[in-house]
Every structure is written in structure tokens, then in C-alpha cells.
Design a protein around this motif. Structure first.
Motif, PDB file in Angstrom:
ATOM      1  N   UNK A  39      74.221  64.212  57.380  1.00 20.38           N
ATOM      2  CA  UNK A  39      75.453  63.471  57.162  1.00 20.38           C
ATOM      3  C   UNK A  39      75.198  61.996  57.448  1.00 20.38           C
ATOM      4  N   UNK A  40      76.013  61.132  56.834  1.00 18.02           N
ATOM      5  CA  UNK A  40      75.810  59.689  56.968  1.00 18.02           C
ATOM      6  C   UNK A  40      75.825  59.243  58.425  1.00 18.02           C
ATOM      7  N   UNK A  41      76.627  59.916  59.259  1.00 14.79           N
ATOM      8  CA  UNK A  41      76.729  59.520  60.667  1.00 14.79           C
ATOM      9  C   UNK A  41      75.501  59.938  61.471  1.00 14.79           C
ATOM     10  N   UNK A  42      74.816  61.015  61.044  1.00 19.03           N
ATOM     11  CA  UNK A  42      73.676  61.529  61.797  1.00 19.03           C
ATOM     12  C   UNK A  42      72.379  60.780  61.500  1.00 19.03           C
ATOM     13  N   UNK A  43      72.268  60.214  60.295  1.00 20.69           N
ATOM     14  CA  UNK A  43      71.007  59.585  59.909  1.00 20.69           C
ATOM     15  C   UNK A  43      70.605  58.453  60.845  1.00 20.69           C
ATOM     16  N   UNK A  44      71.479  57.481  61.158  1.00 20.63           N
ATOM     17  CA  UNK A  44      71.040  56.430  62.082  1.00 20.63           C
ATOM     18  C   UNK A  44      70.726  56.941  63.477  1.00 20.63           C
ATOM     19  N   UNK A  45      71.377  58.026  63.903  1.00 21.50           N
ATOM     20  CA  UNK A  45      71.094  58.600  65.216  1.00 21.50           C
ATOM     21  C   UNK A  45      69.679  59.177  65.236  1.00 21.50           C
ATOM     22  N   UNK A  46      69.305  59.895  64.171  1.00 23.42           N
ATOM     23  CA  UNK A  46      67.954  60.438  64.083  1.00 23.42           C
ATOM     24  C   UNK A  46      66.920  59.320  63.984  1.00 23.42           C
ATOM     25  N   UNK A  47      67.238  58.301  63.192  1.00 22.72           N
ATOM     26  CA  UNK A  47      66.324  57.170  63.038  1.00 22.72           C
ATOM     27  C   UNK A  47      66.075  56.493  64.379  1.00 22.72           C
ATOM     28  N   UNK A  48      67.131  56.339  65.173  1.00 25.38           N
ATOM     29  CA  UNK A  48      67.006  55.700  66.465  1.00 25.38           C
ATOM     30  C   UNK A  48      66.355  56.569  67.515  1.00 25.38           C
ATOM     31  N   UNK A  49      66.081  57.847  67.167  1.00 21.83           N
ATOM     32  CA  UNK A  49      65.423  58.775  68.085  1.00 21.83           C
ATOM     33  C   UNK A  49      63.942  58.943  67.783  1.00 21.83           C
ATOM     34  N   UNK A  50      63.500  58.441  66.632  1.00 19.81           N
ATOM     35  CA  UNK A  50      62.137  58.695  66.168  1.00 19.81           C
ATOM     36  C   UNK A  50      61.118  57.802  66.883  1.00 19.81           C
ATOM     37  N   UNK A  51      59.856  58.198  66.760  1.00 19.42           N
ATOM     38  CA  UNK A  51      58.753  57.449  67.371  1.00 19.42           C
ATOM     39  C   UNK A  51      58.025  56.559  66.367  1.00 19.42           C
ATOM     40  N   UNK A  52      58.046  56.966  65.092  1.00 16.06           N
ATOM     41  CA  UNK A  52      57.338  56.211  64.067  1.00 16.06           C
ATOM     42  C   UNK A  52      57.946  56.525  62.709  1.00 16.06           C
ATOM     43  N   UNK A  53      58.115  55.499  61.883  1.00 16.65           N
ATOM     44  CA  UNK A  53      58.609  55.691  60.526  1.00 16.65           C
ATOM     45  C   UNK A  53      57.488  55.572  59.514  1.00 16.65           C
ATOM     46  N   UNK A  54      57.648  56.263  58.388  1.00 15.71           N
ATOM     47  CA  UNK A  54      56.692  56.169  57.287  1.00 15.71           C
ATOM     48  C   UNK A  54      57.464  55.866  56.006  1.00 15.71           C
ATOM     49  N   UNK A  55      57.009  54.881  55.261  1.00 16.62           N
ATOM     50  CA  UNK A  55      57.647  54.518  53.992  1.00 16.62           C
ATOM     51  C   UNK A  55      56.643  54.648  52.863  1.00 16.62           C
ATOM     52  N   UNK A  56      57.016  55.406  51.832  1.00 16.79           N
ATOM     53  CA  UNK A  56      56.155  55.614  50.668  1.00 16.79           C
ATOM     54  C   UNK A  56      56.746  54.988  49.408  1.00 16.79           C
ATOM     55  N   UNK A  57      57.720  54.108  49.596  1.00 19.89           N
ATOM     56  CA  UNK A  57      58.357  53.441  48.460  1.00 19.89           C
ATOM     57  C   UNK A  57      57.353  52.533  47.755  1.00 19.89           C
ATOM     58  N   UNK A  58      57.113  52.819  46.478  1.00 21.02           N
ATOM     59  CA  UNK A  58      56.271  51.967  45.641  1.00 21.02           C
ATOM     60  C   UNK A  58      57.175  51.311  44.610  1.00 21.02           C
ATOM     61  N   UNK A  59      57.449  50.040  44.776  1.00 25.82           N
ATOM     62  CA  UNK A  59      58.375  49.348  43.896  1.00 25.82           C
ATOM     63  C   UNK A  59      57.895  49.397  42.457  1.00 25.82           C
ATOM     64  N   UNK A  60      58.771  49.879  41.556  1.00 28.61           N
ATOM     65  CA  UNK A  60      58.390  49.955  40.145  1.00 28.61           C
ATOM     66  C   UNK A  60      58.211  48.567  39.538  1.00 28.61           C
ATOM     67  N   UNK A  61      58.917  47.584  40.069  1.00 20.60           N
ATOM     68  CA  UNK A  61      58.798  46.212  39.575  1.00 20.60           C
ATOM     69  C   UNK A  61      57.895  45.365  40.452  1.00 20.60           C
ATOM     70  N   UNK A  62      57.637  45.837  41.686  1.00 23.25           N
ATOM     71  CA  UNK A  62      56.899  45.039  42.649  1.00 23.25           C
ATOM     72  C   UNK A  62      57.723  43.913  43.239  1.00 23.25           C
ATOM     73  N   UNK A  63      59.062  43.991  43.074  1.00 23.34           N
ATOM     74  CA  UNK A  63      59.926  42.874  43.464  1.00 23.34           C
ATOM     75  C   UNK A  63      61.046  43.262  44.420  1.00 23.34           C
ATOM     76  N   UNK A  64      61.183  44.543  44.737  1.00 21.42           N
ATOM     77  CA  UNK A  64      62.260  44.953  45.642  1.00 21.42           C
ATOM     78  C   UNK A  64      61.671  45.417  46.968  1.00 21.42           C
TER      79      UNK A  64
END
Length: 415
Positions: A300-325
Motif C-alpha cells: 500500500x502507498x502508506x507502507x512503501x516509505x516505511x519499508x524504504x526507511x527500514x532497509x539497509x541498501x537500495x538497488x536501482x536497475x532503471x535504464x533510461x530509454x532516453x538517457x535523460x530522466x
């Protein structure tokens, strides 16, 4: 767009929020009296015949649906839309703005045609048509916002569009999570995801949240003495994110542990939903991992920031299709003072500072080595992971509200 709606509302605007209701908006949006939600239905198009017929009929029905919704509303001073998705909403929003004297504002997060090119190729007729469409209708907006300086320069040089850079900033809900709230969240998650359990530590100094993993072997360290690290990624499960990179890295990390490396076990949480989720869930189910647990909950939208604030490390695999975002998920992670490992692309340096607030990697092997390096001192705070978190705490930038007031409010209040 929820942030935009809330900011407008806080400044006294009456906001009509038009969009798909496939997931529940944040409670702050639902509670705000100045925001009215107008849902639109997902359109499938004709399901027989060639794919082009399905696509064309879907667009036609969407045009009619959006025209009906926007023309039934009271006249708006501004119509603000995010692109992508812009087909057919850019043309419809511009037409309604012209008919009713509204100012038309586009918030450019990427280019729609570059996303289409991921699956169809640059030279596909639909991709070329989508590119022409965005180039034709984009410059017709009264005002333009964009998410990076690189995109601002590209819009000016190649599109003839003068845009204001509005970097994504975290809302105030994104912050480090107190232990009590962590405990409550993991208790709720444990009902549906056995990878999460929360126990009260016998340490008299404080309550400590402990993650329990079902399949840890008996000869691993005591859960009360040491807990697995919580690794978090979020995604819309689309083609611009290759999660096989993360899965291969986790397999290599498993190999480090089996080879005798002194590393914590991992709970890897990948949140979100989207078209490729079932494909990757099958890949995850095929893995043979003893010291790494992977789960893919929808929060749920309310739980996501709580989980994010509980984590030890984030991983991002976003590959910008334009290379600009830039990936919004990393913005939110930094709001929670969560260090990040992010896959490299052209303008990522505008957000992730290598060796300062995280690390940038190019492939699964490099990611695995970074996980090994960052977690080698876990759960202590003296290693690189602790340094990155301290850097994030001391270099907190603007939050969304101040950034919006500075860059967008003047546009919507100008005579």
C-alpha cells in the motif's frame, strides 16, 4: 502527479485528479478536500485481428474517453499532465485547453517514443509516428517542466521547447523509520510473506527489529546476535529494467558466502507490479539460494516509505530509454537516507554521486562485488555503507514542497 495535486491543493487550488484507479492513491490525496478524483477506465481495444487494429482502436477510444471527461469538468485555469504516457493525452489536453482557454503544462519525465522503441526498435512505424507526435504537440504547451538539466538542454536544442527543471524530490513521508514502526510493518508483512518476522530483542537498551528467513541453515549465526541485511528495489516491471542483473548478482553473492566469506544473509524485497512481474517471479522460483531470500510484495502507498526507511541498501536497475530522466525510486531512497547501488546511464550523475551517496555499476558482476564490499562490515556502521548513510544525513537537499514552491508555483500563479 499525486505530489503536484497535493501542492496545488495546499496553495488553495481546487484540483480535479484524472487517472486510472488500478492502485489506491495515497491517503493524503484521499483526505484532501480540495482534490476530486475522476477515474478513467483502462481501455483494451478490439481484441481480434492484427495488433495494429487493437492499438488504433484503443487510442481512438481513449481519445473519446478523455475528451468526454475533460469537457464535462468545470473550466480549469491549468491542465497539467505527465509525459509519458502522452499518446493520446497530449493532443487531447492541448485541444481542451485551446477550446476552454486553459493553460497547458507538460511535466516531461521521459520521451514516450523511446520507451516504445525498447520493444519495437527505433525504425518501427509506430515508434516513428510516436516521435513525430511528441515533437508536434509537445511545443504547443504553455509551460514545460522536466526532471533533469540534460533533458532541459535536449528539449531546447532538438524540440524548440523551453522547460523548467523540476528535479524530483522526496516528500516528507520518506524518512528513516523508527524501530517501533519497523516492528509493526514487519508484523503485518509476516502474515502474507514468511520472509518477514519481527521479534523483540532481549537487549535492554532498545527494541530491535530482527528479520528472520525461513531457509537459513542451522549453522548460521544466531538471529538474535545478527540479522540478515534488507536489500530493497522497486519497479514497474517494464523493459527498461533488467532484473536478471540483480538475480545474477544475488547468485554470485550466495557463492561468496558458500565460499567462506563473512557476509550477512540477505532478504531482497522487490516491490511493485507491472507486465513482466510474472516472468521474473518464475526466474526467482527457479533459483537455488540458501542465504538469500527474495520476495515481491505489492505494498500500500502508506507502507512503501516505511519499508524504504527500514532497509539497509537500495538497488536501482532503471535504464533510461532516453538517457535523460532520473529514477524517482532513488530520490525516495535518498529521502530515507538509504544508500543506493544504481546501474549506470548517461545523466545518472545528476543524482547518484559515486562513492559519496552510493555506487554505480555496469553489470551483475560489478553489482555483486559492490554488495560484498558494502555489507562486509554489516551490521556495524564503520564501513562504506555507514559512511554513505552519514553523508546522506548531512547533505539533505530540498524536499518536494520547497522545490515545487520555488519552480512551479510562479508558473501557475502568474497573470
Amino acid at each position: 502527479m499525486q505530489y503536484h495535486a497535493l501542492s496545488l491543493s495546499k496553495h488553495g487550488f481546487n484540483v480535479t485528479f484524472v487517472g486510472f484507479l488500478d492502485s489506491k492513491p495515497h491517503q493524503d490525496v484521499l483526505r484532501e478536500e480540495n482534490i476530486k478524483l475522476v477515474p478513467i477506465a483502462e481501455v483494451k481495444g478490439v481484441r481480434v485481428g492484427p495488433k495494429i487494429l487493437t492499438y488504433v482502436t484503443k487510442v481512438i477510444v481513449q481519445v473519446l474517453q478523455l475528451l468526454r471527461v475533460l469537457l464535462k469538468m468545470d473550466t480549469q485555469s491549468h491542465i497539467l499532465m505527465q509525459n509519458p504516457p502522452g499518446l493520446p493525452s497530449i493532443a487531447v489536453a492541448w485541444l481542451v485547453s485551446a477550446l476552454r482557454g486553459s493553460r497547458f503544462v507538460i511535466d516531461w519525465h521521459n520521451y514516450g517514443y523511446t520507451i516504445m522503441a525498447l520493444s519495437h526498435g527505433q525504425r518501427h512505424p509506430l515508434v516513428r509516428l510516436a516521435k513525430w507526435y511528441e515533437h508536434f504537440f509537445g511545443p504547443l504547451a504553455t509551460h514545460n517542466l522536466c526532471v533533469t538539466n540534460a533533458m532541459k538542454d535536449d528539449l531546447q536544442k532538438n524540440w524548440g521547447i523551453k522547460a523548467t527543471t523540476l528535479y524530483d524530490r522526496p516528500a516528507s513521508i520518506f524518512r528513516e523509520t523508527p524501530l517501533k514502526l519497523q516492528h509493526e510493518l514487519f508484523m503485518r508483512l509476516a502474515d502474507t510473506h514468511p520472509q518477514f518476522q519481527s521479534e523483540r530483542s532481549e537487549d535492554s537498551e532498545a527494541e530491535r527489529t530482527v528479520f528472520s528467513v525461513r531457509d537459513l541453515t542451522d549453522d548460521t549465526v544466531s538471529l538474535r546476535a545478527e540479522r540478515p541485511a534488507l536489500l530493497l528495489s522497486s519497479t514497474s516491471w517494464t523493459e527498461d529494467e533488467d532484473f536478471s542483473v540483480l538475480l545474477k548478482a544475488l547468485e554470485e553473492y550466495e557463492g561468496f558466502i558458500k565460499g567462506g566469506a563473512s557476509l550477512p544473509s540477505l532478504v531482497c524485497v522487490i516491490t511493485g507490479k507491472g507486465p513482466q512481474k510474472e516472468y521474473y517471479k518464475k526466474l526467482i522460483d527457479s533459483l537455488s539460494l540458501e542465504h538469500v531470500q527474495i520476495c515481491t510484495p505489492w505494498l500500500e502507498a502508506e507502507d512503501y516509505p516505511v519499508l524504504l526507511g527500514s532497509a539497509d541498501l537500495g538497488v536501482c536497475l532503471h535504464m533510461s530509454s532516453s538517457g535523460l530522466d532520473l529514477p524517482m525510486k532513488v530520490v525516495d531512497m535518498f529521502g530515507c537516507c538509504l544508500p543506493v547501488c544504481a546501474i549506470n546511464f548517461n545523466c545518472l550523475h545528476e543524482l547518484v554521486k559515486h562513492e559519496e551517496n552510493g555506487l554505480i555499476f555496469r553489470d551483475s558482476q560489478e553489482l555483486a562485488e559492490q554488495l560484498k564490499s558494502l555489507l562486509s562490515a554489516f551490521p556495524g556502521s564503520e564501513g562504506r555503507l555507514g559512511t554513505f548513510r552519514r553523508n546522506l544525513r548531512t547533505s539533505r537537499g530540498q524536499r518536494w514542497d520547497d522545490n515545487w514552491d520555488q519552480n512551479v508555483l510562479p508558473l501557475v500563479t502568474a497573470p
